[in-house]
Enzyme design. Structure first.
Site, PDB file in Angstrom:
ATOM      1  N   GLU A 161       0.824  -1.205   0.000  1.00  0.00           N
ATOM      2  CA  GLU A 161       0.000   0.000   0.000  1.00  0.00           C
ATOM      3  C   GLU A 161       0.859   1.256   0.000  1.00  0.00           C
ATOM      4  O   GLU A 161       1.799   1.365   0.789  1.00  0.00           O
ATOM      5  CB  GLU A 161      -0.904   0.052   1.235  1.00  0.00           C
ATOM      6  CG  GLU A 161      -1.622   1.390   1.324  1.00  0.00           C
ATOM      7  CD  GLU A 161      -2.469   1.555   2.561  1.00  0.00           C
ATOM      8  OE1 GLU A 161      -2.546   0.615   3.366  1.00  0.00           O
ATOM      9  OE2 GLU A 161      -3.066   2.637   2.702  1.00  0.00           O
ATOM     10  N   ASP A 171      10.670  11.919  17.356  1.00  0.00           N
ATOM     11  CA  ASP A 171      10.148  13.252  17.095  1.00  0.00           C
ATOM     12  C   ASP A 171      10.590  14.149  18.245  1.00  0.00           C
ATOM     13  O   ASP A 171      10.365  13.830  19.408  1.00  0.00           O
ATOM     14  CB  ASP A 171       8.620  13.177  17.031  1.00  0.00           C
ATOM     15  CG  ASP A 171       8.042  14.436  16.440  1.00  0.00           C
ATOM     16  OD1 ASP A 171       8.538  15.524  16.784  1.00  0.00           O
ATOM     17  OD2 ASP A 171       7.099  14.320  15.644  1.00  0.00           O
ATOM     18  N   ASP A 227       9.968   6.064  14.883  1.00  0.00           N
ATOM     19  CA  ASP A 227       9.737   7.484  14.683  1.00  0.00           C
ATOM     20  C   ASP A 227      10.256   8.226  15.905  1.00  0.00           C
ATOM     21  O   ASP A 227       9.809   7.987  17.025  1.00  0.00           O
ATOM     22  CB  ASP A 227       8.236   7.748  14.488  1.00  0.00           C
ATOM     23  CG  ASP A 227       7.971   9.203  14.165  1.00  0.00           C
ATOM     24  OD1 ASP A 227       8.946   9.947  13.957  1.00  0.00           O
ATOM     25  OD2 ASP A 227       6.793   9.599  14.135  1.00  0.00           O
TER      26      ASP A 227
END
Lengths: 504, 553
Positions: free
Chosen positions: B141, B209, B207
């Protein structure tokens, strides 16, 4: 003219041609040796057993599983469960370790065979729906865990290494090399020194990785012996779950429905209610003089409040409605009242009915409860099991004019108090305790409180002389257990005192 | 636009920019002029045609390694564009103070970027784990965020050309990468049961951040970053990378700057991709240390797990330099109180408080040292040395240990922004940080240590760089040609073309990043085919087929 299909192919070749049949291609039709106490039940049983054995073994194992499940429902801790289960396991599903000599004697083989076969029978019974499969896998896992924990260290090692899991034992050199890291993983020094370390792909023990309970190096997890159980159990569960799904797929094609299917059906149904597996033999008191004429005395002395209430209502109204009759009849059956005696009991109790009315409208129900009439003779077995507390608590509550159910749950607090007082429970603290229990919906605790109060003297005695231990004093969750325990308490103390004039 | 001045100042300082004041002020007009002028728009239809042709050429051109439009082809296009190729003006380098975020995702800029610079083929090979189109990519996807915030999920592409064509057609502001499903995601609705549409594989993602560090960073807040707080990301990458390599044995790990204030980690090993959610959760749990707010004590089991011991070792120097010195986290009384609460000894805390209250302005480094010196002065009768050490380690971890957005790592079907797309807020390209592996198997951290997120090229910068390069080249050629006294047409003769065959990315600051990505993917594919071969050998039909990889390439 031209015959087509399988029949033209000789039997030997069919296996290779039809992949669906492949699993039967080299069935191992030999008696298994059972070199170890534990098993992960890889191979299905292939020897012959009788139908009676088939049923009995299944029921025995089911009883254990149901009890184990009940333990987890009651949130018992590991050691508590293990203490509770030990005598039961000994009785229904003994499984002993190899003796020091290492020779597996015949009785050990027989035990292991029973364990093995019963497991596979229950697989058949419980593979039908995903819910049953999941539940079965869960309790089987717990049983396995329990047994594994109880095993000796050497036995565990031998068993684990026999399983052919691709686990690597960490060599002494390697252990020395990573001594510091390994020490940081186990909290106690002793765990580091003795015991084995295993090296497996970390994916095999995700929950240990998540908790940082293993040392990881280049994708391999170094698992201390103490945590081994979680690996073995994980392996056991995944294999069992897979196998159960296979069984579920194979089941519809099983060429069998008049001998085993009824038994399997019955078994899987009774598993739906955990405590229902409690059989008559469990609750009946052998040798107790239980006849229609002694019920009155017994009811006063030994029946739990729900049954006392039913009995009193019956005596007062000379009648009980259907649900009450059913609950009471099954209970009476459970305490060992024979069908004939039971019929006499009901006939006499229903004073206002004519013989004709009774025979027409009521005797059938009683006989049906005993499994004497009705339905398919093959399926009805010994009739219904006596209702457990759970069943009584969860069934439809009594409506107007009905007397079944559990008074602790279905009575208003004030009515309950007067019921208790009418039945001789007059201690203020007990009544207060019951009230609190009931508010917190701990109905069985309330019932047990009453039991303990009314038998306090005898309980103290048996506890002191040590004749009753752990399991005998377990929380009561079945009206028939209440009766049996009450009866035994009275009589054992009576024997000891040697002074009694009870029902004889 | 959540850009802080901090960031901009910093960039101006670290960047010898802008070249001259008049440019800086004229940029606002310049940029749209460069890309939006009407002649070019009129030429769109033309371009489209040329684009297709160009594209097809590249598909077939096996002599070319990549499908980048080469300059020779582009020059034709360029001559159609407004910017005169022979523009005598040196094109301005773009300064950091770009105010409007929308400009970066300006459709024309994005289209030019995708057409000329985006490494579609490598991206495809990366996600496909091979040169030959396979289910790994066909069932993968991609989710596109189109202009105007339309979110288009469940896109999939069976071949690199289809990917490129569709991205050029849709011209998304950015796109994200999702998992490989058990069937083509475009067909998911035609499945018999919707529940049978399941994700089966995806890279393990991380991730980091910097907003998660807000309670301990003193330099910036929110979306803004500077070089000082970028160190948090550096530390996090090192700790996580070391853990993934040494503990879990993963090798193909790529760290990608997220375009603004974070880093994304992509673990691409086959073993990592095939993990289910349970295993992902396990890794997330293994890496995760419950770091509450700065004043909540963390509780870590002692003895410290080897992973945490190693992390401490990695983090200790950063703590000294980047935390104590640069962040200086304990300036105010509030901040010191938070620190003191973490110490295990009441008497010690009180003594320290007294000392620090009497000397305001004492640096965090000194304060950290004070803990030990005051402790050894015997201020507390029954000081538990071990507990103090543990508490100090906890503080260190609290201020340095990676704070991962763990949800990204836990779930197989989590989407993460693709490398090399443009961050819509900053215009920066999400470039992979070129961390290479040295010969001794250790990571060469120099690229990470030197990485400055504030100088990562923006889309406008690199597009201008191409133009600058091309015009330089044209000028050179013209010179050569003049010397040879040849006609104007000879620019496009075969000699000139060969000379010109420089892919567009190589003309820009993007070059090292693309080259790194290329070598990363090549390594991954090599490992992949090795493991495939091994699988085949184990299956017993080893020499079944040779994969014509090199030809495909």
């Amino acid at each position: 003219m031209f015959r087509q299909g399988d029949s033209r192919i000789e039997a030997k070749r069919k296996n290779t041609i039809n992949p669906k049949r492949k699993q039967f291609a080299n069935a191992q039709y030999q008696q298994q040796e059972y070199p170890f106490r534990l098993s992960i039940y890889q191979l299905p049983p292939t020897a012959d057993i009788t139908l009676e054995q088939f049923e009995q073994w299944a029921i025995d194992r089911l009883r254990i599983l149901a009890e184990l499940e009940a333990c987890s429902f009651r949130r018992r801790t590991g050691p508590e469960t293990s203490d509770h289960m030990e005598p039961l396991l000994k009785k229904y599903l003994p499984l002993n370790a190899n003796p020091a000599s290492g020779v597996v004697e015949d009785f050990l083989k027989a035990e292991r065979q029973k364990d093995h076969y019963s497991h596979w029978i229950l697989r058949l019974a419980f593979s039908k729906t995903p819910e049953l499969r999941e539940r079965f896998a869960r309790v089987e896992k717990r049983l396995f865990e329990l047994r594994f924990q109880k095993s000796y260290e050497e036995e565990k090692q031998a068993f684990v290494s026999s399983l052919d899991f691709d686990w690597e034992t960490v060599s002494v050199e390697e252990r020395a090399e990573f001594a510091e890291q390994l020490a940081a993983v186990v909290p106690r020094r002793s765990d580091l020194e003795d015991g084995f370390w295993f090296k497996v792909d970390w994916e095999r023990v995700p929950e240990l990785v998540q908790e940082r309970k293993v040392f990881l190096r280049r994708g391999k997890a170094y698992v201390p012996a103490r945590e081994q159980i979680s690996m073995v159990v994980a392996e056991f569960t995944t294999r069992l779950e897979k196998a159960l799904e296979q069984t579920a797929r194979a089941l519809p094609r099983m060429d069998e429905d008049d001998r085993l299917m009824p038994i399997l059906d019955h078994i899987s149904k009774s598993f739906a209610m955990p405590d229902a597996a409690l059989a008559d033999a469990e609750t009946a008191v052998p040798g107790a003089p239980i006849t229609h004429s002694t019920i009155d005395t017994l009811a006063r002395q030994h029946f739990p409040m729900c049954m006392k209430h039913l009995h009193n209502t019956l005596r007062k109204d000379s009648h009980l409605k259907y649900s009450g009759r059913l609950q009471y009849t099954l209970f009476l059956k459970g305490i060992g009242l024979s069908l004939e005696e039971c019929l006499v009991f009901w006939r006499q109790s229903f004073k206002n009915k004519t013989d004709d009315q009774f025979n027409k409208e009521y005797s059938y129900n009683v006989k049906h409860s005993y499994g004497e009439v009705g339905g398919d003779a093959n399926r009805r077995g010994k009739g219904y099991s006596p209702y457990s507390c759970q069943k009584i608590l969860t069934d439809a509550p009594p409506g107007p004019g009905q007397a079944h159910g559990c008074p602790y749950k279905h009575f208003a607090p004030d009515s309950l108090s007067s019921l208790l007082q009418a039945n001789g429970v007059d201690d203020v603290t007990v009544l207060k305790g019951v009230r609190e229990d009931v508010v917190q919906k701990r109905y069985h605790i309330a019932c047990n409180r009453v039991f303990e109060w009314s038998h306090q003297a005898q309980l103290k005695k048996v506890k002191n002389d040590g004749s009753w231990t752990g399991t005998d004093l377990e929380v009561i969750v079945h009206p028939n257990t209440y009766f049996k325990r009450s009866y035994l308490l009275k009589n054992s103390v009576k024997d000891a005192d040697d002074s009694d004039n009870m029902e004889t | 636009m959540p850009h802080s001045t901090m960031m901009d100042e910093d960039q101006t300082m670290s960047n010898p920019l802008p070249s001259s004041p008049p440019f800086a002020s004229s940029i606002a007009q310049q940029a749209p002029d460069t890309f939006d002028s009407s002649p070019r728009n009129e030429g769109n239809g033309n371009e489209q045609v040329e684009l297709e042709k160009l594209f097809d050429d590249n598909n077939l051109a096996s002599e070319d390694e990549f499908s980048y439009p080469t300059s020779s082809a582009i020059t034709k296009e360029i001559s159609n564009l407004t910017i005169p190729s022979s523009s005598p003006l040196p094109l301005p380098a773009y300064p950091a103070q770009i105010e409007s975020g929308s400009r970066f995702s300006d459709p024309d800029i994005m289209l030019a970027f995708y057409r000329r610079l985006f490494p579609f083929r490598i991206l495809y090979q990366w996600l496909n784990h091979g040169y030959k189109p396979s289910a790994d990519m066909a069932n993968r996807e991609l989710a596109l965020t189109l202009q105007g915030d339309v979110y288009l999920r469940y896109q999939s592409y069976a071949a690199p050309d289809l990917l490129r064509k569709d991205i050029l057609r849709q011209n998304p502001a950015r796109f994200e990468i999702g998992p490989v499903y058990n069937t083509n995601p475009r067909d998911r609705k035609s499945l018999h049961k919707t529940s049978s549409f399941k994700p089966v594989a995806k890279e393990l993602c991380f991730d980091i951040d910097l907003t998660d560090y807000d309670d301990i960073r003193t330099c910036c807040k929110g979306a803004s970053i500077c070089l000082k707080c970028w160190q948090f990301a550096t530390m996090a990458v090192k700790v996580v990378d070391a853990c993934l390599r040494e503990d879990f044995g993963f090798e193909h790990i790529m760290w990608v700057y997220s375009g603004r204030r974070g880093v994304h980690g992509w673990v691409c090993d086959k073993r990592a991709r095939e993990m289910n959610d349970e295993k992902r959760r396990a890794i997330a749990g293994y890496l995760g240390v419950v770091l509450g707010s700065a004043d909540k004590k963390i509780n870590i089991r002692r003895p410290l797990h080897p992973h945490l011991q190693r992390s401490l070792k990695i983090l200790a120097p950063y703590f000294q330099k980047d935390i104590l010195r640069d962040q200086d986290p304990w300036q105010t009384t509030d901040q010191t109180d938070r620190l003191l609460k973490l110490l295990p000894d009441q008497a010690l805390s009180q003594a320290l408080k007294k000392k620090w209250d009497s000397a305001p302005g004492r640096s965090s480094t000194s304060k950290w040292k004070d803990i030990d010196s005051v402790a050894s002065s015997g201020v507390s009768a029954n000081l538990d040395e071990k507990a103090l050490l543990a508490a100090k380690q906890d503080v260190l971890l609290q201020y340095t240990y990676p704070r991962l957005d763990i949800e990204v790592s836990k779930k197989l079907n989590h989407l993460l922004k693709s490398p090399f797309v443009v961050h819509p807020g900053t215009g920066r390209i999400c470039v992979p940080i070129p961390i290479s592996t040295r010969k001794d198997g250790k990571q060469d951290w120099s690229a990470l240590d030197d990485f400055n997120p504030l100088t990562v090229p923006t889309v406008i910068e690199i597009l201008n760089e191409i133009d600058a390069w091309d015009s330089r080249e044209l000028a050179n050629q013209a010179q050569v040609m003049d010397e040879q006294d040849s006609s104007q047409n000879a620019v496009h003769d075969s000699n000139g073309q060969r000379q010109d065959k420089v892919p567009d990315f190589a003309k820009t600051a993007l070059k090292p990043f693309v080259e790194y990505f290329k070598s990363f993917v090549a390594d991954l594919i090599k490992a992949e085919s090795r493991s495939l071969k091994r699988d085949r050998d184990e299956d017993g039909n080893g020499e079944a087929e040779m994969r014509p990889e090199s030809m495909d390439f």
